[in-house]
Design a protein around this motif. Structure first.
Motif, PDB file in Angstrom:
ATOM      1  N   ARG A 145      32.300  39.222  46.619  1.00 27.36           N
ATOM      2  CA  ARG A 145      31.033  38.806  46.001  1.00 27.36           C
ATOM      3  C   ARG A 145      31.077  38.820  44.475  1.00 27.36           C
ATOM      4  O   ARG A 145      30.631  37.887  43.830  1.00 27.36           O
ATOM      5  CB  ARG A 145      29.898  39.730  46.448  1.00 27.36           C
ATOM      6  CG  ARG A 145      29.416  39.448  47.850  1.00 27.36           C
ATOM      7  CD  ARG A 145      28.442  40.514  48.277  1.00 27.36           C
ATOM      8  NE  ARG A 145      27.880  40.242  49.593  1.00 27.36           N
ATOM      9  CZ  ARG A 145      26.795  39.516  49.795  1.00 27.36           C
ATOM     10  NH1 ARG A 145      26.155  38.978  48.798  1.00 27.36           N
ATOM     11  NH2 ARG A 145      26.345  39.331  51.015  1.00 27.36           N
ATOM     12  N   ASN A 146      31.584  39.923  43.906  1.00 24.64           N
ATOM     13  CA  ASN A 146      31.448  40.032  42.453  1.00 24.64           C
ATOM     14  C   ASN A 146      32.750  40.197  41.675  1.00 24.64           C
ATOM     15  O   ASN A 146      32.765  39.928  40.470  1.00 24.64           O
ATOM     16  CB  ASN A 146      30.523  41.199  42.088  1.00 24.64           C
ATOM     17  CG  ASN A 146      29.088  40.940  42.494  1.00 24.64           C
ATOM     18  OD1 ASN A 146      28.616  41.429  43.505  1.00 24.64           O
ATOM     19  ND2 ASN A 146      28.402  40.123  41.710  1.00 24.64           N
ATOM     20  N   ALA A 147      33.818  40.698  42.293  1.00 22.97           N
ATOM     21  CA  ALA A 147      35.057  40.905  41.534  1.00 22.97           C
ATOM     22  C   ALA A 147      36.221  41.118  42.486  1.00 22.97           C
ATOM     23  O   ALA A 147      36.021  41.515  43.634  1.00 22.97           O
ATOM     24  CB  ALA A 147      34.906  42.108  40.606  1.00 22.97           C
ATOM     25  N   GLU A 148      37.420  40.849  41.993  1.00 27.72           N
ATOM     26  CA  GLU A 148      38.638  41.007  42.796  1.00 27.72           C
ATOM     27  C   GLU A 148      39.566  42.000  42.082  1.00 27.72           C
ATOM     28  O   GLU A 148      39.418  42.257  40.893  1.00 27.72           O
ATOM     29  CB  GLU A 148      39.375  39.670  42.969  1.00 27.72           C
ATOM     30  CG  GLU A 148      38.542  38.578  43.640  1.00 27.72           C
ATOM     31  CD  GLU A 148      37.549  37.918  42.708  1.00 27.72           C
ATOM     32  OE1 GLU A 148      37.906  37.711  41.527  1.00 27.72           O
ATOM     33  OE2 GLU A 148      36.412  37.633  43.124  1.00 27.72           O
ATOM     34  N   ASN A 149      40.538  42.497  42.833  1.00 29.77           N
ATOM     35  CA  ASN A 149      41.536  43.425  42.283  1.00 29.77           C
ATOM     36  C   ASN A 149      40.881  44.608  41.573  1.00 29.77           C
ATOM     37  O   ASN A 149      41.368  45.102  40.559  1.00 29.77           O
ATOM     38  CB  ASN A 149      42.458  42.709  41.284  1.00 29.77           C
ATOM     39  CG  ASN A 149      43.709  42.159  41.956  1.00 29.77           C
ATOM     40  OD1 ASN A 149      43.932  42.404  43.147  1.00 29.77           O
ATOM     41  ND2 ASN A 149      44.527  41.435  41.218  1.00 29.77           N
ATOM     42  N   VAL A 150      39.764  45.046  42.130  1.00 28.15           N
ATOM     43  CA  VAL A 150      38.954  46.065  41.445  1.00 28.15           C
ATOM     44  C   VAL A 150      39.665  47.420  41.436  1.00 28.15           C
ATOM     45  O   VAL A 150      40.251  47.836  42.428  1.00 28.15           O
ATOM     46  CB  VAL A 150      37.589  46.165  42.151  1.00 28.15           C
ATOM     47  CG1 VAL A 150      36.811  47.362  41.639  1.00 28.15           C
ATOM     48  CG2 VAL A 150      36.797  44.886  41.940  1.00 28.15           C
ATOM     49  N   ILE A 151      39.599  48.104  40.272  1.00 23.02           N
ATOM     50  CA  ILE A 151      40.176  49.457  40.167  1.00 23.02           C
ATOM     51  C   ILE A 151      39.126  50.484  39.721  1.00 23.02           C
ATOM     52  O   ILE A 151      39.421  51.660  39.565  1.00 23.02           O
ATOM     53  CB  ILE A 151      41.371  49.495  39.190  1.00 23.02           C
ATOM     54  CG1 ILE A 151      40.948  49.100  37.776  1.00 23.02           C
ATOM     55  CG2 ILE A 151      42.511  48.616  39.691  1.00 23.02           C
ATOM     56  CD1 ILE A 151      42.001  49.449  36.718  1.00 23.02           C
ATOM     57  N   GLY A 152      37.921  50.047  39.483  1.00 20.25           N
ATOM     58  CA  GLY A 152      36.872  50.960  39.033  1.00 20.25           C
ATOM     59  C   GLY A 152      35.815  50.187  38.291  1.00 20.25           C
ATOM     60  O   GLY A 152      35.532  49.039  38.615  1.00 20.25           O
TER      61      GLY A 152
END
Ligand SMILES: CC(C)(COP(=O)([O-])OP(=O)([O-])OC[C@H]1O[C@@H](n2cnc3c(N)ncnc32)[C@H](O)[C@@H]1OP(=O)([O-])[O-])[C@@H](O)C(=O)NCCC(=O)NCCSC(=O)C[C@@](C)(O)CC(=O)[O-]
Ligand SMILES: NC(=O)C1=CN([C@@H]2O[C@H](COP(=O)(O)OP(=O)(O)OC[C@H]3O[C@@H](n4cnc5c(N)ncnc54)[C@H](OP(=O)(O)O)[C@@H]3O)[C@@H](O)[C@H]2O)C=CC1
Length: 410
Positions: free
Chosen positions: A62-69
């Motif tokens: 929905r809002n972001a990919e490859n998220v780390i924090g």
């Protein structure tokens, strides 16, 4: 070795791409695994980035990919500002997310002065989000026939477009031709959504329909830059994009002198020689203002708007008149792109920030909350302009930023 450790190990060894971690672990575990892997690869601890209240199951897809924090930015409030608009009526506290010391104080002082002067009047003078696919033809004659057909068959096109959305309403189609190429600039009412996904999906459906209807037409790109998204353009300035909003106020001379230590005459001269003459000399396009971008960016970050749209949302004009010692001031924003549903507005802190102004979620009728929000944004921009022009006219800018930007008391 637990599952997360096992995945981290594989990422570090290059056996798994960062984004593939989502296929192995649930969203929150995947976020942790990616961060741990990056800590191992870089040798840098990232506990602050990892410390967040966001539920990544809500973010994934929905809002972001490859998220780390998450990134955290200080959030302050300015106001209240009193507004008498068509949608925003009453007093509003405005959330601003920024790292620029003195900015919130600046808007806050501007709002105080506006409050002491009565109500800011606001008016949305047009509203509509645009997408402009570019079509190519063998000849300019074919391109012209296509444009003419599109103009004459609005109703057919509207039906195709509106099959893709329950809130989006096609308002107009405007062809622009260059040689054998045509851009069709579709304009939609997008309710309370800023609307870019909505109008893109609808424009894709219409483009496919038009390609079928005109075998010689080839849609080169659904966004042909005459939209113009995340770019400044003459088209946006003249025809508008998102909401075109005006805010105005009249400030009595005694309020100016007591609270801003300046005069209408000095503010008028500062506006003319800085915003207009200085802007002209610098070759500025569409930004005859002092710092719309400061206020727009801070509100956009706080409320989950698409920050890249600060580019065109912060274009606009500050107009000031010395009326026998009192000050008339207005701001005009031709392309303010805001929404109260969709995109980043659903994130927890962003939604709360919208709720401070009473503009979280969808409106009744649809569109009324986004318009209320746009009016509030325009009033905040007005406060920022009034205050910065005043501070410049008394040569207080550097001092203020020494105190609130560097923590140095002079
Ligand atoms: C900083 C002020 C407001 C002080 O202003 P002041 O009049 O010296 O301070 P004051 O202590 O007398 O307070 C007056 C009012 O300011 C507000 N205020 C005062 N302090 C605070 C604070 N800590 N937090 C929140 N609000 C504050 C508040 O409303 C207060 O009223 P009160 O509530 O006390 O009755 C003033 O000096 C000022 O506005 N300076 C200009 C700062 C500014 O506008 N910066 C904008 C960013 S500049 C930039 O990024 C763009 C630029 C400049 O490069 C663009 C360009 O080229 O033009
Ligand atoms: N695709 C692109 O080219 C671009 C996308 N973006 C991104 O697009 C996102 C914003 O797109 P946007 O379309 O605004 O948001 P979303 O894609 O999140 O869609 C908004 C949704 O809200 C629904 N909805 C519910 N209530 C309302 C209401 N009251 N008013 C309007 N819609 C309502 C709409 O349903 P329904 O449509 O069924 O009516 C729609 O599905 C941002 O994340 C932005 O970064 C930015 C630039 C370009």
């Amino acid at each position: 070795m637990d599952k997360i450790e096992e995945v981290v190990d594989k990422v570090v060894k290059g056996e798994i791409e960062l984004h593939k971690v989502d296929e192995i672990l649930d969203a929150n575990a995947a976020m942790v695994a990616r961060r741990l892997a990056i800590e191992r690869i870089t040798g840098k601890g990232l506990p602050s980035i990892g410390s967040t209240i966001i539920d990544y199951a809500e973010i994934k897809d929905r809002n972001a990919e490859n998220v780390i924090g998450a990134t955290q930015i200080p959030l302050g409030v300015a106001g209240p500002v009193l507004i008498e608009g068509d949608y925003a009526r009453g007093g509003f506290l405005v959330p601003l997310a920024t790292t620029e010391g003195a900015l919130i104080a600046s808007v806050n002082r501007g709002m105080k002065v506006l409050r002491l002067s009565g109500y800011v009047k606001t008016k949305i003078i047009r509203d509509g989000m645009t997408r402009a696919p570019v079509f190519s033809f063998d000849s300019a004659i074919e391109a012209y026939s296509f444009s003419a057909w599109v103009k004459e068959n609005f109703e057919t096109i509207r039906k195709v477009a509106e099959r893709t959305t329950s809130h989006g309403k096609l308002k107009s189609v405007e062809p622009f031709q260059l040689g054998n190429n045509v851009w069709i600039r579709f304009e939609f009412d997008t309710g309370d959504a800023m609307g870019m996904n909505m109008v893109t999906v609808a424009a894709e459906a219409v483009s496919s329909f038009l390609e079928e209807r005109f075998p010689g037409a080839r849609c080169v790109a659904v966004s042909g830059n005459m939209c113009s998204d995340k770019k400044q353009s003459v088209t946006n300035e003249l025809l508008g994009r998102g909401k075109t909003v005006v805010a105005e106020a009249l400030i009595p001379s005694e309020v100016i002198e007591k609270n801003l230590r300046t005069t209408a005459e000095k503010i008028e001269e500062t506006n003319l020689k800085k915003n207009w003459l200085g802007g002209a000399r610098a070759g500025t396009l569409f930004q005859f203002n002092a710092h719309f971008a400061n206020v727009i960016a801070a509100i956009f970050i706080a409320t989950g708007q698409d920050v890249a749209q600060v580019v065109e949302s912060s274009t606009g004009y500050t107009w000031v008149e010395n009326r026998s010692g009192n000050l008339y001031i207005s701001v005009t924003l031709p392309s303010l792109e805001v929404g109260t549903v969709g995109g980043g507005t659903r994130l927890p802190t962003q939604r709360e920030a919208l709720s401070i102004m009473g503009v979280d979620g969808g409106g009744d009728p649809p569109g009324s909350k986004a318009r209320k929000f746009a009016e509030i944004v325009s009033a905040a921009v007005l406060a920022g302009e009034l205050n910065l022009l005043s501070a410049l006219s008394t040569r207080e800018l550097g001092k203020a930023h020494m105190r609130l930007g560097r923590g140095i008391k002079l």
